[in-house]
Design a protein around this motif. Structure first.
Motif, PDB file in Angstrom:
ATOM      1  N   LEU A 415       0.955  -1.191   0.037  1.00 33.26           N
ATOM      2  CA  LEU A 415       0.089   0.013  -0.181  1.00 33.26           C
ATOM      3  C   LEU A 415       1.078   1.229   0.099  1.00 33.26           C
ATOM      4  N   LEU A 416       2.014   1.233   0.759  1.00 38.20           N
ATOM      5  CA  LEU A 416       2.827   2.266   0.656  1.00 38.20           C
ATOM      6  C   LEU A 416       3.375   2.590  -0.557  1.00 38.20           C
ATOM      7  N   ILE A 417       3.869   1.661  -1.192  1.00 36.70           N
ATOM      8  CA  ILE A 417       4.357   1.507  -2.738  1.00 36.70           C
ATOM      9  C   ILE A 417       2.982   2.439  -3.613  1.00 36.70           C
ATOM     10  N   ALA A 418       1.941   1.821  -3.613  1.00 35.24           N
ATOM     11  CA  ALA A 418       0.713   2.348  -4.219  1.00 35.24           C
ATOM     12  C   ALA A 418       0.871   3.831  -3.960  1.00 35.24           C
ATOM     13  N   ALA A 419       0.745   4.148  -2.699  1.00 33.51           N
ATOM     14  CA  ALA A 419       0.759   5.652  -2.369  1.00 33.51           C
ATOM     15  C   ALA A 419       1.767   6.438  -2.945  1.00 33.51           C
ATOM     16  N   LEU A 420       2.989   6.123  -2.995  1.00 30.12           N
ATOM     17  CA  LEU A 420       4.054   6.715  -3.344  1.00 30.12           C
ATOM     18  C   LEU A 420       4.069   7.032  -4.948  1.00 30.12           C
ATOM     19  N   SER A 421       3.246   6.209  -5.765  1.00 32.68           N
ATOM     20  CA  SER A 421       2.811   6.389  -7.113  1.00 32.68           C
ATOM     21  C   SER A 421       1.719   7.019  -7.509  1.00 32.68           C
ATOM     22  N   ALA A 422       0.798   7.221  -6.541  1.00 30.82           N
ATOM     23  CA  ALA A 422      -0.444   7.822  -6.828  1.00 30.82           C
ATOM     24  C   ALA A 422      -0.438   9.292  -6.937  1.00 30.82           C
ATOM     25  N   GLU A 423      -1.573   9.912  -7.376  1.00 33.66           N
ATOM     26  CA  GLU A 423      -1.588  11.289  -7.595  1.00 33.66           C
ATOM     27  C   GLU A 423      -2.317  11.721  -6.333  1.00 33.66           C
ATOM     28  N   GLY A 424      -1.685  12.827  -5.553  1.00 36.47           N
ATOM     29  CA  GLY A 424      -2.476  13.138  -4.314  1.00 36.47           C
ATOM     30  C   GLY A 424      -1.843  12.553  -3.207  1.00 36.47           C
ATOM     31  N   THR A 425      -2.652  12.797  -2.055  1.00 34.89           N
ATOM     32  CA  THR A 425      -2.021  12.211  -0.761  1.00 34.89           C
ATOM     33  C   THR A 425      -2.835  11.069  -0.200  1.00 34.89           C
ATOM     34  N   SER A 426      -2.125  10.292   0.362  1.00 33.47           N
ATOM     35  CA  SER A 426      -2.462   9.161   1.053  1.00 33.47           C
ATOM     36  C   SER A 426      -2.428   8.938   2.471  1.00 33.47           C
ATOM     37  N   ARG A 427      -3.289   8.395   3.099  1.00 39.76           N
ATOM     38  CA  ARG A 427      -2.987   8.224   4.539  1.00 39.76           C
ATOM     39  C   ARG A 427      -3.062   6.876   4.828  1.00 39.76           C
ATOM     40  N   ILE A 428      -2.057   6.389   5.626  1.00 40.75           N
ATOM     41  CA  ILE A 428      -1.937   4.804   5.849  1.00 40.75           C
ATOM     42  C   ILE A 428      -1.938   4.616   7.417  1.00 40.75           C
ATOM     43  N   ASP A 429      -2.953   4.023   7.897  1.00 42.64           N
ATOM     44  CA  ASP A 429      -3.130   3.814   9.379  1.00 42.64           C
ATOM     45  C   ASP A 429      -2.284   2.463   9.700  1.00 42.64           C
ATOM     46  N   ASN A 430      -2.147   2.268  11.085  1.00 48.79           N
ATOM     47  CA  ASN A 430      -1.862   1.120  11.631  1.00 48.79           C
ATOM     48  C   ASN A 430      -0.511   0.684  11.026  1.00 48.79           C
ATOM     49  N   ILE A 431       0.397   1.613  11.057  1.00 46.06           N
ATOM     50  CA  ILE A 431       1.826   1.440  10.538  1.00 46.06           C
ATOM     51  C   ILE A 431       2.703   0.745  11.308  1.00 46.06           C
ATOM     52  N   HIS A 432       2.440   0.343  12.531  1.00 45.42           N
ATOM     53  CA  HIS A 432       3.127  -0.571  13.423  1.00 45.42           C
ATOM     54  C   HIS A 432       3.444  -1.806  12.600  1.00 45.42           C
ATOM     55  N   GLN A 433       2.303  -2.156  11.740  1.00 47.90           N
ATOM     56  CA  GLN A 433       2.630  -3.489  11.087  1.00 47.90           C
ATOM     57  C   GLN A 433       3.689  -3.404  10.019  1.00 47.90           C
ATOM     58  N   ILE A 434       3.741  -2.325   9.466  1.00 48.98           N
ATOM     59  CA  ILE A 434       4.769  -1.923   8.609  1.00 48.98           C
ATOM     60  C   ILE A 434       6.247  -1.819   9.514  1.00 48.98           C
ATOM     61  N   ASP A 435       6.177  -1.262  10.683  1.00 48.49           N
ATOM     62  CA  ASP A 435       7.584  -1.125  11.688  1.00 48.49           C
ATOM     63  C   ASP A 435       7.984  -2.529  11.914  1.00 48.49           C
ATOM     64  N   ARG A 436       6.931  -3.568  11.828  1.00 53.10           N
ATOM     65  CA  ARG A 436       7.382  -5.099  12.534  1.00 53.10           C
ATOM     66  C   ARG A 436       8.400  -5.529  11.405  1.00 53.10           C
ATOM     67  N   GLY A 437       8.406  -5.050  10.393  1.00 50.76           N
ATOM     68  CA  GLY A 437       9.456  -5.795   9.201  1.00 50.76           C
ATOM     69  C   GLY A 437      10.199  -4.943   8.510  1.00 50.76           C
ATOM     70  N   TYR A 438      10.104  -3.486   8.464  1.00 50.20           N
ATOM     71  CA  TYR A 438      10.970  -2.639   7.893  1.00 50.20           C
ATOM     72  C   TYR A 438      11.548  -1.483   8.576  1.00 50.20           C
ATOM     73  N   GLN A 439      12.776  -1.511   8.804  1.00 53.51           N
ATOM     74  CA  GLN A 439      13.461  -0.659   9.784  1.00 53.51           C
ATOM     75  C   GLN A 439      13.289   0.868   9.234  1.00 53.51           C
ATOM     76  N   ASP A 440      13.082   1.749   9.664  1.00 50.11           N
ATOM     77  CA  ASP A 440      12.989   3.218   9.358  1.00 50.11           C
ATOM     78  C   ASP A 440      12.553   3.449   7.926  1.00 50.11           C
ATOM     79  N   ILE A 441      11.722   2.686   7.610  1.00 50.12           N
ATOM     80  CA  ILE A 441      11.375   3.001   6.158  1.00 50.12           C
ATOM     81  C   ILE A 441      10.956   4.343   5.552  1.00 50.12           C
ATOM     82  N   ASP A 442      10.426   4.774   6.321  1.00 50.50           N
ATOM     83  CA  ASP A 442      10.083   6.389   5.972  1.00 50.50           C
ATOM     84  C   ASP A 442      11.052   7.280   5.899  1.00 50.50           C
ATOM     85  N   GLY A 443      12.046   7.079   6.812  1.00 50.44           N
ATOM     86  CA  GLY A 443      13.405   8.041   6.734  1.00 50.44           C
ATOM     87  C   GLY A 443      14.190   7.535   5.584  1.00 50.44           C
ATOM     88  N   ARG A 444      14.383   6.153   5.478  1.00 48.91           N
ATOM     89  CA  ARG A 444      15.172   5.860   4.189  1.00 48.91           C
ATOM     90  C   ARG A 444      14.574   6.194   2.872  1.00 48.91           C
TER      91      ARG A 444
END
Length: 455
Positions: A415-444
């Motif tokens: 969903l994050l990949i889709a949001a990065l490619s999309a037109e406009g702004t996306s909001r992704i909640d419950n991101i602890h699920q992403i943090d469980r497997g990806y280190q500092d993904i937003d910073g990188r």
């Protein structure tokens, strides 16, 4: 008294990854990314390796650990049990499991923490070997369908472990009077199940043969580490393992492989956003058919040593089979295509030219996140819980930003990949699920030019 002991043990460990169970990403899509990114250490390998540290009272140095929620939760479990967990830096930890308190496994604190991470299941074999008993609350993890424990339980039972299940408390208890080697034909090619049986057999009395064993690179890494500790394991890399039990194991040093799932995620992200990205230090020889699978989706991969360069793609076209049939991508145990990248392939196909059938065989709930992609404008037909047909849009229209929630690790990044490619702004909640497997993904990703804000 117990609370005081817990506080003392928690002081042994300093974690860096955010430990919140909620949070939101605000993503402004449509930005081209560029630059180099280094994949984190492998999450699935780290969970096996950390558990293995309980096999010896001597120090074990672990390098290239990913600083993510699941890894840090497992380290916290070891610290709670009394292991010395010395965080040298963000990716390096020394674990000394000399003074373990088996009774702590019965505490409410342990049960509460262990049931939140599926990796806790791999603590059974080390505890059975050294102390003759272990406890396992029904483990959590991704909500991707049924994930049975039969392979673990039957394998340990064959080696001489007894188990009982308390249906009221949802807790398994294990005991043994001594594990003994035997012949085990595993009914399921389970990576964590194989890891548990291998660790149990390493210190069992006599020889154990494991047929139909998992053989992915991370399981190979576990076997190689055990051999450096003094174990006698033959057949590493195959589905037939022979293990001669030894009396004890010593300390060692171990370095995690780069995370193949993160590498695949970055490949899909580069294609979807039309970005020019180089993924550094990929250990390409351990990626199996992952690069070839993305190439079949029309993505150009330039291999330079152990680096993978993905040039900017204006278009990428999904190949057909030799007879002209519709391309099908399906998951299978190693050396087949990993199920953890099926969600990434699905989202990557949205802006490809052509169509593809995504067949997720191993988990029945992993494709249910596609409704969010359809809301974004993707052309996807969900055939049933296991199959989805993606009709590529070839960039004729961009996806549109929406509000959504991450259901599990891999779907969350899709969903994050889709949001990065999309037109406009996306909001992704419950991101602890992403943090469980990806280190500092937003910073990188911000370092590559992405517009992501963590709330």
């Amino acid at each position: 008294m117990l609370l005081e002991k817990i506080k003392n043990r928690e002081s042994n460990l300093t974690t860096f990854a955010p430990m919140t169970d909620n949070g939101t990403f605000i993503v402004e899509g449509g930005h081209k990314l560029s630059g180099e990114i280094i994949p984190q250490g492998a999450k699935n390998e780290a969970l096996q390796i950390i558990s293995c540290c309980l096999m010896t009272p001597e120090p074990v140095l672990l390098e290239n650990l990913p600083d993510i929620l699941d890894v840090n939760k497992l380290l916290d479990l070891l610290a709670g049990l009394g292991a010395e967990v010395d965080r040298i830096d963000r990716q390096t930890v020394r674990i000394t499991a000399k003074n373990i308190d088996v009774e702590y496994m019965l505490s409410k604190e342990y049960v509460s923490d262990a049931q939140r991470i599926r990796g806790s299941v791999m603590l059974i074999a080390p505890m059975l070997n050294r102390y003759g008993r272990a406890t396992l609350p029904k483990p959590g993890g991704d909500k991707i369908g049924r994930r049975r424990l039969d392979t673990h339980l039957l394998g340990l039972q064959a080696l001489g472990g007894d188990f009982q299940y308390d249906a009221d408390r949802h807790i398994y208890t294990f005991t043994t009077k001594g594990l003994k080697g035997t012949y085990i034909h595993m009914d399921e090619i389970s990576v964590t199940g194989t890891a548990n049986v291998v660790m149990a057999a390493a210190l069992a009395d006599g020889e154990t043969t494991i047929y139909n064993a998992a053989c992915e690179p991370y399981l190979q890494q576990l076997c190689k580490m055990l051999n450096r500790m003094g174990a006698k394991i033959e057949g590493i890399g195959s589905n037939l393992l022979k293990i001669q039990g030894v009396d004890s194991l010593g300390g060692t040093e171990h370095r995690m492989l780069p995370d193949m799932i993160e590498i695949g995620s970055f490949i899909g992200m580069a294609a979807m956003t039309g970005s020019d990205i180089t993924i550094k230090d990929c250990s390409i020889q351990n990626l199996g058919i992952i690069p070839r699978t993305f190439e079949r989706m029309g993505i150009t991969l330039n291999m330079k040593g152990d680096d993978i360069h993905i040039p900017a793609h204006d278009h990428y076209e999904i190949q057909s089979f030799i007879d002209g049939g519709l391309m099908t991508i399906y998951d299978a145990p190693w050396p087949g295509f990993t199920p953890d990248l099926m969600s990434i392939c699905l989202v990557t196909a949205i802006q490809a030219r052509g169509s593809v059938l995504i067949h997720q065989k191993m988990f029945e709930s992993r494709l249910f996140f596609v409704d969010k992609l359809i809301d974004m404008g993707a052309q996807i037909i969900l055939c049933d819980p296991h199959r989805a047909t993606v009709i590529g849009m070839d960039r004729r229209a961009p996806l549109r930003g929406i509000s959504m929630s991450s259901p599990d690790i891999r779907a969350g990044v899709s969903l994050l990949i889709a949001a990065l490619s999309a037109e406009g702004t996306s909001r992704i909640d419950n991101i602890h699920q992403i943090d469980r497997g990806y280190q500092d993904i937003d910073g990188r990703l911000r370092a590559l030019g992405a517009s992501i804000v963590r709330e």
